[in-house]
Motif scaffolding. Structure first.
Motif, PDB file in Angstrom:
ATOM      1  N   THR A  14       0.853  -1.181   0.000  1.00  0.00           N
ATOM      2  CA  THR A  14       0.000   0.000   0.000  1.00  0.00           C
ATOM      3  C   THR A  14       0.896   1.241   0.000  1.00  0.00           C
ATOM      4  O   THR A  14       1.831   1.330   0.797  1.00  0.00           O
ATOM      5  CB  THR A  14      -0.899   0.011   1.240  1.00  0.00           C
ATOM      6  OG1 THR A  14      -1.724  -1.156   1.232  1.00  0.00           O
ATOM      7  CG2 THR A  14      -1.776   1.250   1.270  1.00  0.00           C
TER       8      THR A  14
ATOM      9  N   ILE B  47      -2.488   6.408  -2.260  1.00  0.00           N
ATOM     10  CA  ILE B  47      -3.661   7.024  -1.668  1.00  0.00           C
ATOM     11  C   ILE B  47      -3.174   8.188  -0.812  1.00  0.00           C
ATOM     12  O   ILE B  47      -2.104   8.137  -0.209  1.00  0.00           O
ATOM     13  CB  ILE B  47      -4.479   6.026  -0.826  1.00  0.00           C
ATOM     14  CG1 ILE B  47      -3.606   5.358   0.250  1.00  0.00           C
ATOM     15  CG2 ILE B  47      -5.111   4.963  -1.707  1.00  0.00           C
ATOM     16  CD1 ILE B  47      -4.374   4.431   1.162  1.00  0.00           C
TER      17      ILE B  47
ATOM     18  N   TRP C 154      -6.736   6.037  11.178  1.00  0.00           N
ATOM     19  CA  TRP C 154      -6.849   5.220   9.972  1.00  0.00           C
ATOM     20  C   TRP C 154      -5.795   4.123   9.860  1.00  0.00           C
ATOM     21  O   TRP C 154      -5.953   3.188   9.083  1.00  0.00           O
ATOM     22  CB  TRP C 154      -6.819   6.092   8.714  1.00  0.00           C
ATOM     23  CG  TRP C 154      -5.643   7.022   8.550  1.00  0.00           C
ATOM     24  CD1 TRP C 154      -5.637   8.372   8.763  1.00  0.00           C
ATOM     25  CD2 TRP C 154      -4.317   6.696   8.094  1.00  0.00           C
ATOM     26  NE1 TRP C 154      -4.399   8.906   8.478  1.00  0.00           N
ATOM     27  CE2 TRP C 154      -3.578   7.899   8.058  1.00  0.00           C
ATOM     28  CE3 TRP C 154      -3.693   5.513   7.710  1.00  0.00           C
ATOM     29  CZ2 TRP C 154      -2.235   7.958   7.674  1.00  0.00           C
ATOM     30  CZ3 TRP C 154      -2.352   5.554   7.319  1.00  0.00           C
ATOM     31  CH2 TRP C 154      -1.643   6.767   7.305  1.00  0.00           C
TER      32      TRP C 154
ATOM     33  N   GLU D  16      -6.496   0.211   9.754  1.00  0.00           N
ATOM     34  CA  GLU D  16      -7.088  -0.411   8.571  1.00  0.00           C
ATOM     35  C   GLU D  16      -6.064  -1.228   7.780  1.00  0.00           C
ATOM     36  O   GLU D  16      -6.431  -2.115   7.014  1.00  0.00           O
ATOM     37  CB  GLU D  16      -7.681   0.661   7.648  1.00  0.00           C
ATOM     38  CG  GLU D  16      -8.798   1.477   8.273  1.00  0.00           C
ATOM     39  CD  GLU D  16      -9.251   2.590   7.345  1.00  0.00           C
ATOM     40  OE1 GLU D  16      -8.933   2.515   6.131  1.00  0.00           O
ATOM     41  OE2 GLU D  16      -9.915   3.525   7.825  1.00  0.00           O
TER      42      GLU D  16
ATOM     43  N   ARG E 216     -13.891  11.608  -6.167  1.00  0.00           N
ATOM     44  CA  ARG E 216     -13.916  10.428  -5.303  1.00  0.00           C
ATOM     45  C   ARG E 216     -15.173  10.437  -4.440  1.00  0.00           C
ATOM     46  O   ARG E 216     -15.739  11.490  -4.144  1.00  0.00           O
ATOM     47  CB  ARG E 216     -12.663  10.390  -4.417  1.00  0.00           C
ATOM     48  CG  ARG E 216     -11.366  10.261  -5.221  1.00  0.00           C
ATOM     49  CD  ARG E 216     -10.159  10.253  -4.312  1.00  0.00           C
ATOM     50  NE  ARG E 216      -8.911  10.229  -5.056  1.00  0.00           N
ATOM     51  CZ  ARG E 216      -8.268   9.123  -5.412  1.00  0.00           C
ATOM     52  NH1 ARG E 216      -8.769   7.943  -5.093  1.00  0.00           N
ATOM     53  NH2 ARG E 216      -7.135   9.201  -6.090  1.00  0.00           N
TER      54      ARG E 216
ATOM     55  N   ARG F 150     -15.730   7.553   0.600  1.00  0.00           N
ATOM     56  CA  ARG F 150     -14.691   6.654   1.105  1.00  0.00           C
ATOM     57  C   ARG F 150     -13.383   6.806   0.338  1.00  0.00           C
ATOM     58  O   ARG F 150     -12.476   6.014   0.499  1.00  0.00           O
ATOM     59  CB  ARG F 150     -15.190   5.210   1.030  1.00  0.00           C
ATOM     60  CG  ARG F 150     -16.385   4.948   1.947  1.00  0.00           C
ATOM     61  CD  ARG F 150     -16.988   3.579   1.734  1.00  0.00           C
ATOM     62  NE  ARG F 150     -16.052   2.506   1.983  1.00  0.00           N
ATOM     63  CZ  ARG F 150     -16.327   1.210   1.837  1.00  0.00           C
ATOM     64  NH1 ARG F 150     -17.556   0.853   1.447  1.00  0.00           N
ATOM     65  NH2 ARG F 150     -15.427   0.291   2.067  1.00  0.00           N
TER      66      ARG F 150
ATOM     67  N   ARG G 177     -12.828   6.629  -2.961  1.00  0.00           N
ATOM     68  CA  ARG G 177     -12.687   5.756  -4.125  1.00  0.00           C
ATOM     69  C   ARG G 177     -13.159   6.458  -5.391  1.00  0.00           C
ATOM     70  O   ARG G 177     -14.106   7.238  -5.360  1.00  0.00           O
ATOM     71  CB  ARG G 177     -13.512   4.481  -3.934  1.00  0.00           C
ATOM     72  CG  ARG G 177     -13.205   3.711  -2.667  1.00  0.00           C
ATOM     73  CD  ARG G 177     -14.211   2.598  -2.430  1.00  0.00           C
ATOM     74  NE  ARG G 177     -15.567   3.114  -2.264  1.00  0.00           N
ATOM     75  CZ  ARG G 177     -16.633   2.363  -2.002  1.00  0.00           C
ATOM     76  NH1 ARG G 177     -16.480   1.048  -1.869  1.00  0.00           N
ATOM     77  NH2 ARG G 177     -17.823   2.901  -1.866  1.00  0.00           N
TER      78      ARG G 177
ATOM     79  N   ARG H  40      -6.749  -0.155 -11.240  1.00  0.00           N
ATOM     80  CA  ARG H  40      -6.516  -0.721  -9.908  1.00  0.00           C
ATOM     81  C   ARG H  40      -5.030  -0.938  -9.612  1.00  0.00           C
ATOM     82  O   ARG H  40      -4.606  -0.804  -8.471  1.00  0.00           O
ATOM     83  CB  ARG H  40      -7.271  -2.043  -9.762  1.00  0.00           C
ATOM     84  CG  ARG H  40      -8.749  -1.830  -9.484  1.00  0.00           C
ATOM     85  CD  ARG H  40      -9.373  -3.038  -8.848  1.00  0.00           C
ATOM     86  NE  ARG H  40     -10.777  -2.808  -8.523  1.00  0.00           N
ATOM     87  CZ  ARG H  40     -11.679  -3.763  -8.468  1.00  0.00           C
ATOM     88  NH1 ARG H  40     -11.337  -5.008  -8.761  1.00  0.00           N
ATOM     89  NH2 ARG H  40     -12.926  -3.477  -8.150  1.00  0.00           N
TER      90      ARG H  40
ATOM     91  N   ASP I  82      -5.830   3.828  -8.853  1.00  0.00           N
ATOM     92  CA  ASP I  82      -6.617   3.805  -7.625  1.00  0.00           C
ATOM     93  C   ASP I  82      -6.879   2.355  -7.249  1.00  0.00           C
ATOM     94  O   ASP I  82      -7.765   1.706  -7.824  1.00  0.00           O
ATOM     95  CB  ASP I  82      -7.942   4.553  -7.830  1.00  0.00           C
ATOM     96  CG  ASP I  82      -8.842   4.491  -6.595  1.00  0.00           C
ATOM     97  OD1 ASP I  82      -8.365   4.048  -5.531  1.00  0.00           O
ATOM     98  OD2 ASP I  82     -10.015   4.886  -6.703  1.00  0.00           O
ATOM     99  N   PRO I  83      -6.140   1.815  -6.295  1.00  0.00           N
ATOM    100  CA  PRO I  83      -6.305   0.402  -5.937  1.00  0.00           C
ATOM    101  C   PRO I  83      -7.679   0.067  -5.376  1.00  0.00           C
ATOM    102  O   PRO I  83      -8.072  -1.095  -5.357  1.00  0.00           O
ATOM    103  CB  PRO I  83      -5.208   0.169  -4.889  1.00  0.00           C
ATOM    104  CG  PRO I  83      -4.870   1.528  -4.371  1.00  0.00           C
ATOM    105  CD  PRO I  83      -5.085   2.477  -5.503  1.00  0.00           C
ATOM    106  N   ASN I  84      -8.422   1.083  -4.940  1.00  0.00           N
ATOM    107  CA  ASN I  84      -9.739   0.854  -4.356  1.00  0.00           C
ATOM    108  C   ASN I  84     -10.877   1.215  -5.305  1.00  0.00           C
ATOM    109  O   ASN I  84     -12.038   1.301  -4.890  1.00  0.00           O
ATOM    110  CB  ASN I  84      -9.873   1.671  -3.066  1.00  0.00           C
ATOM    111  CG  ASN I  84      -8.836   1.281  -2.036  1.00  0.00           C
ATOM    112  OD1 ASN I  84      -8.605   0.107  -1.789  1.00  0.00           O
ATOM    113  ND2 ASN I  84      -8.174   2.273  -1.456  1.00  0.00           N
TER     114      ASN I  84
ATOM    115  N   VAL J 122     -13.937   1.370  -7.868  1.00  0.00           N
ATOM    116  CA  VAL J 122     -15.148   0.552  -8.006  1.00  0.00           C
ATOM    117  C   VAL J 122     -15.587   0.597  -9.464  1.00  0.00           C
ATOM    118  O   VAL J 122     -15.587   1.660 -10.096  1.00  0.00           O
ATOM    119  CB  VAL J 122     -16.276   1.085  -7.101  1.00  0.00           C
ATOM    120  CG1 VAL J 122     -17.580   0.329  -7.347  1.00  0.00           C
ATOM    121  CG2 VAL J 122     -15.866   0.982  -5.632  1.00  0.00           C
TER     122      VAL J 122
END
Length: 272
Positions: A23, A44, A54, A57, A114, A117, A119, A140, A144-146, A148
């Motif tokens: 990460t 991020i 945070w 997480e 975004r 959250r 994303r 991804r 942006d690894p998160n 959707v």
């Protein structure tokens, strides 16, 4: 026991884009970020001020923390993360060191807004084949690894984008789409500033498979065959996307590391 460790930009560059990449957390101050709103691919943006909130997480995971020069903010944040069970290192030289090495940077102004959250949300046509799996893989792994991804009926892509804050891609008359002979993967790679030699090679394969141009590269036919096979194996588009991530991981590593390797059989035949 907390142990201070760093990673060089060159070594980190080899990890980015792979499925086991750590990460990447950018904790530059708002002043420093405002001066250059680009991010190391896959990063991020978080604040060092509330790392205690945070940080948990990411427990049990590995992380690389960067600030402007890799000094107090990155090192302090990484130390806190290690207290919270994260295998945290800092980037040698920080953001400025990465930039000085002329490594790729993502211009965040090109990204869609975004959600709450943090994303990015994207929407495209259901029943993907090539581009609609390749583009999510690129996003991804490098952007942006998160992120959707929403797969919907072709006629509803634009309306869903408007109502759900999603960026439409790989349909006609939107920004993220084919341009001339380029497919959407090409466009994303160029717009995001990711035109590295391995990704350019992969883009040629995607373009050949997606636009019926197998003459562009011998491997394009293989990518198309594998993509069509996956589309027949999975009724669920998201399950197909997860399987496709592995497919593109493999093609990317071939593009980066194995294009000169050949294979024959038998490899150790005893000469007469």
């Amino acid at each position: 026991m907390s142990t201070f460790t760093t990673i060089s930009p060159d070594k980190l560059a080899r990890l980015i884009g792979t499925p086991n990449a750590p990460t990447l957390i950018d904790v530059r101050t708002e002043e420093d970020f405002s001066a250059d709103r680009r991010l190391i691919p896959g990063s991020i943006k978080l604040s060092h001020e509330n790392v205690q909130d945070w940080g948990g997480e990411f427990a049990g995971r590995s992380a690389i923390v960067t600030c402007f020069r890799g000094e107090k903010l990155a090192q302090g944040t990484a130390a806190w993360l290690r207290q919270l069970g994260v295998q945290a290192e800092t980037l040698e030289g920080g953001f400025e060191g990465w930039k000085a090495a002329n490594l790729p940077l993502i211009d965040t102004r090109k990204l869609p807004p975004r959600d709450a959250r943090g994303r990015t949300i994207w929407v495209t046509r259901a029943r993907p084949k090539v581009d609609r799996i390749a583009c999510p893989w690129l996003i991804r792994r490098f952007v942006d690894p998160n992120a959707v991804f929403l797969y919907v009926a072709p006629s509803e892509v634009v309306a869903v984008g408007e109502h759900f804050g999603a960026a439409p891609f790989d349909i006609e008359n939107v920004f993220w789409s084919h341009r001339g002979e380029l497919c959407t993967f090409d466009v994303m790679m160029e717009e995001f500033g990711l035109a590295t030699p391995p990704l350019q090679r992969l883009a040629t394969l995607v373009r050949g498979a997606d636009t019926a141009r197998p003459d562009l590269a011998p491997e394009a036919s293989g990518l198309l065959a594998a993509s069509l096979g996956l589309s027949r194996m999975y009724d669920d588009d998201l399950a197909q996307l997860e399987a496709g991530m592995t497919l593109y991981d493999a093609f990317y590593r071939w593009c980066r590391d194995a294009t000169t390797e050949t294979h024959n059989w038998p490899t150790n035949k005893v000469k007469a």
